[in-house]
Design an enzyme around this catalytic site. Sequence first.
Site, mmCIF file in Angstrom:
data_model
loop_
_atom_site.group_PDB
_atom_site.id
_atom_site.type_symbol
_atom_site.label_atom_id
_atom_site.label_comp_id
_atom_site.label_asym_id
_atom_site.label_seq_id
_atom_site.Cartn_x
_atom_site.Cartn_y
_atom_site.Cartn_z
ATOM 1 C CB SER A 144 -3.518 2.136 -9.824
ATOM 2 O OG SER A 144 -4.855 2.604 -9.733
ATOM 3 C CE1 TYR A 157 -3.114 3.347 -4.385
ATOM 4 C CE2 TYR A 157 -3.905 4.108 -6.516
ATOM 5 C CZ TYR A 157 -3.622 3.076 -5.633
ATOM 6 O OH TYR A 157 -3.849 1.770 -6.022
HETATM 7 N N1 LIG Z 1 -7.990 -3.190 -5.073
HETATM 8 C C1 LIG Z 1 -8.009 -2.307 -6.056
HETATM 9 O O1 LIG Z 1 -9.083 -1.858 -6.502
HETATM 10 C C2 LIG Z 1 -6.713 -1.852 -6.687
HETATM 11 C C3 LIG Z 1 -6.807 -1.098 -7.871
HETATM 12 C C4 LIG Z 1 -5.638 -0.673 -8.485
HETATM 13 C C5 LIG Z 1 -4.408 -0.986 -7.942
HETATM 14 N N2 LIG Z 1 -4.349 -1.718 -6.781
HETATM 15 C C6 LIG Z 1 -3.006 -2.020 -6.263
HETATM 16 O O2 LIG Z 1 -2.898 -3.411 -6.061
HETATM 17 C C7 LIG Z 1 -1.974 -3.671 -5.006
HETATM 18 C C8 LIG Z 1 -2.638 -4.565 -3.968
HETATM 19 O O3 LIG Z 1 -3.744 -3.857 -3.432
HETATM 20 P P1 LIG Z 1 -4.963 -4.570 -2.677
HETATM 21 O O4 LIG Z 1 -6.205 -3.898 -3.131
HETATM 22 O O5 LIG Z 1 -4.838 -6.030 -2.791
HETATM 23 O O6 LIG Z 1 -4.692 -4.052 -1.194
HETATM 24 P P2 LIG Z 1 -4.663 -4.841 0.208
HETATM 25 O O7 LIG Z 1 -4.620 -3.767 1.228
HETATM 26 O O8 LIG Z 1 -5.742 -5.859 0.258
HETATM 27 O O9 LIG Z 1 -3.260 -5.607 0.149
HETATM 28 C C9 LIG Z 1 -2.059 -4.890 0.177
HETATM 29 C C10 LIG Z 1 -1.051 -5.686 0.974
HETATM 30 O O10 LIG Z 1 0.179 -4.939 0.964
HETATM 31 C C11 LIG Z 1 0.715 -4.960 2.274
HETATM 32 N N3 LIG Z 1 1.608 -3.801 2.490
HETATM 33 C C12 LIG Z 1 1.252 -2.509 2.706
HETATM 34 N N4 LIG Z 1 2.359 -1.755 2.905
HETATM 35 C C13 LIG Z 1 3.423 -2.596 2.797
HETATM 36 C C14 LIG Z 1 4.827 -2.413 2.912
HETATM 37 N N5 LIG Z 1 5.361 -1.207 3.208
HETATM 38 N N6 LIG Z 1 5.633 -3.491 2.727
HETATM 39 C C15 LIG Z 1 5.098 -4.717 2.459
HETATM 40 N N7 LIG Z 1 3.782 -4.950 2.384
HETATM 41 C C16 LIG Z 1 2.955 -3.896 2.534
HETATM 42 C C17 LIG Z 1 -0.490 -4.925 3.204
HETATM 43 O O11 LIG Z 1 -0.165 -5.395 4.503
HETATM 44 C C18 LIG Z 1 -1.469 -5.830 2.455
HETATM 45 O O12 LIG Z 1 -1.375 -7.178 2.868
HETATM 46 C C19 LIG Z 1 -1.577 -2.297 -4.446
HETATM 47 O O13 LIG Z 1 -0.351 -1.894 -5.012
HETATM 48 C C20 LIG Z 1 -2.713 -1.405 -4.907
HETATM 49 O O14 LIG Z 1 -2.304 -0.059 -5.031
HETATM 50 C C21 LIG Z 1 -5.472 -2.154 -6.138
#
Ligand SMILES: NC(=O)c1ccc[n+]([C@@H]2O[C@H](COP(=O)([O-])OP(=O)(O)OC[C@H]3O[C@@H](n4cnc5c(N)ncnc54)[C@H](O)[C@@H]3O)[C@@H](O)[C@H]2O)c1
Length: 259
Positions: A144, A157
């Site tokens: 991130s 985080y």
């Molecule tokens: N959306 C953003 O703006 C953003 C920005 C930077 C980084 N990220 C990173 O991208 C990745 C995906 O995020 P997202 O925004 O799609 O979130 P999201 O919540 O839409 O999807 C995350 C998925 O991970 C699953 N999950 C959570 N804990 C888990 C575990 N212990 N084991 C297996 N699965 C698990 C959840 O059930 C969910 O389906 C994450 O690592 C997040 O930190 C997201």
Amino acid sequence: MTQNAASQKVALVTGGGQGIGRAICRGLLHQGMIVICADIDLEAADETAELYANLGTIKACSLDVADEPVVQGCIQEIIGEFGRLDVLVNNAGLSTPFNDPIEDLSLEDWQRYLDVNLTGVFLVSKHAVPYLREQQGSIINIASTRAMQSERDTEAYAASKGGVISLTHSLAISLSGEVRVNSISPGWIEVGDWQKSRTRIEPIHSPSDLAQHPVGRIGKPDDVAYMVCYLATDVAGFITGQNFVIDGGMGIKMSYNDS
Ligand SMILES: NC(=O)c1ccc[n+]([C@@H]2O[C@H](COP(=O)([O-])OP(=O)(O)OC[C@H]3O[C@@H](n4cnc5c(N)ncnc54)[C@H](O)[C@@H]3O)[C@@H](O)[C@H]2O)c1
């Protein structure tokens, strides 16, 4: 018994049930890979697998990346069924970056962020590496921009994602010549409309939400998925140990006050 006798590559996407992970599953299917969509939320993983079943072979499985025996079992199941693993996308993560103010932040909350966001990357990589080695495979970790920049009350985080970037270059060196390891640092990616259908929300953004990004919009899950697809394949064979920022230019903006 190996069913994947052909040369089709196999990819494991953690957290593939929703959000960015769902788009990554779709992207890798378009690349012709067999995709394992692994998520702690099996309802979401099943929905993703059903949604993209027409694109190729996609299998849903239940996985908590922070639980080592479960991780080990998941990898063994993949090898038992498909006989190989070529690509690992460590995408699973806790979605809200905000924690209680530091004086109130409990050890339990801090630990949960590290367990899922950082230890999860370690555990899945650890158990996948023997098989990735055999295929000269690729690991892509989703970090991130919060590893480099912060708002208030995001310590757990931010620290977990900083760890993911360090783990990425460390692994890239340890696995030199065998497995390429890279990370992607997304900025603001809108995932409201990429949730499982029961919890999906229509995103609403103000004009300034869009305008503050030098590219004039908020990110989409596909912005990240396209980079994953590039890093996952041999065209990226000269790239390892790197972190790629996908943030619409937010990280290169000066932020002096006007007054
Ligand atoms: N959306 C953003 O703006 C953003 C920005 C930077 C980084 N990220 C990173 O991208 C990745 C995906 O995020 P997202 O925004 O799609 O979130 P999201 O919540 O839409 O999807 C995350 C998925 O991970 C699953 N999950 C959570 N804990 C888990 C575990 N212990 N084991 C297996 N699965 C698990 C959840 O059930 C969910 O389906 C994450 O690592 C997040 O930190 C997201």
